[in-house]
Design a protein around this motif. Structure first.
Motif, PDB file in Angstrom:
ATOM      1  N   ASN A   1       0.787  -1.229   0.000  1.00  0.00           N
ATOM      2  CA  ASN A   1       0.000   0.000   0.000  1.00  0.00           C
ATOM      3  C   ASN A   1       0.821   1.282   0.000  1.00  0.00           C
ATOM      4  OD1 ASN A   1      -2.940  -0.951   0.391  1.00  0.00           O
ATOM      5  ND2 ASN A   1      -1.760  -2.158   1.834  1.00  0.00           N
ATOM      6  N   SER A   2       2.135   1.186   0.094  1.00  0.00           N
ATOM      7  CA  SER A   2       2.948   2.393   0.220  1.00  0.00           C
ATOM      8  C   SER A   2       3.194   3.064  -1.127  1.00  0.00           C
ATOM      9  CB  SER A   2       4.286   2.078   0.889  1.00  0.00           C
ATOM     10  OG  SER A   2       5.070   1.249   0.073  1.00  0.00           O
TER      11      SER A   2
ATOM     12  N   ILE B   1       2.579   5.734   3.640  1.00  0.00           N
ATOM     13  CA  ILE B   1       1.156   5.551   3.391  1.00  0.00           C
ATOM     14  C   ILE B   1       0.507   6.915   3.642  1.00  0.00           C
ATOM     15  CG2 ILE B   1      -0.955   4.365   4.111  1.00  0.00           C
ATOM     16  CD1 ILE B   1       1.075   2.382   3.076  1.00  0.00           C
TER      17      ILE B   1
END
Length: 170
Positions: free
Chosen positions: A63-64, A73
């Motif tokens: 998700n980064s 994030i």
């Protein structure tokens, strides 16, 4: 009263602390609550993510986002325009932004992120490792050293033998 205040300041806009929003992020066993001034930019609001399971294996990597050496994030971003008082000028004078991000402290660095002094040393060391690296590379690695060398070469070209070495290298 607002018109007089804007005339006195020379601009209108910017953060208005009388109109705030609360941003909440659940970081597994931590709850982050921020109260920030509401943006003065009219946009469609996305549904804000609240739960950030950062300890879950692979979640951060999946998700980064990356900007230069930072992997993070995004939690929330607020923008505030500064506008001219004149109705004839149709441009902004500037913009102020606040970006709240979740960034991971690398486990091999053995840093307690809750100790602000240790976290400060970690951030400075991370910066030095990237920008003051002896070799250049991707994502601005060694950029400060490259620029110092470039300026030193330019000074030597312009002033030649009249420049002292300590003046060129500092």
């Amino acid at each position: 009263m607002g018109l007089i205040k804007n005339l006195w300041r020379g601009f209108r806009g910017g953060p208005d602390f009388s109109n705030c929003v609360e941003v909440t992020a659940l970081l597994e066993d931590w709850r982050l609550n921020l109260t920030v001034p509401s943006t003065n930019i009219i946009t469609e609001e996305e549904q804000q993510k609240i739960n950030y399971p950062y300890n879950q294996a692979g979640w951060f990597e999946d998700n980064s986002e990356q900007s230069r050496q930072h992997h993070y994030i995004p939690i929330d971003t607020q923008l505030w325009y500064y506008l001219p008082n004149s109705p004839f000028l149709q441009t902004e004078l500037g913009v102020l932004s606040l970006s709240v991000q979740l960034k991971r402290v690398l486990p091999d660095k053995n840093t307690n992120a809750m100790d602000l002094s240790a976290l400060g040393r970690y951030v400075v060391a991370e910066y030095d490792e990237r920008y003051n690296a002896p070799t250049t590379g991707p994502q601005f690695q060694g950029e400060n050293i490259r620029r110092i060398k470039k300026v030193g070469e330019e000074v030597r070209k312009i002033f030649g033998k009249h420049a002292k070495e300590e003046e060129v290298s500092s």
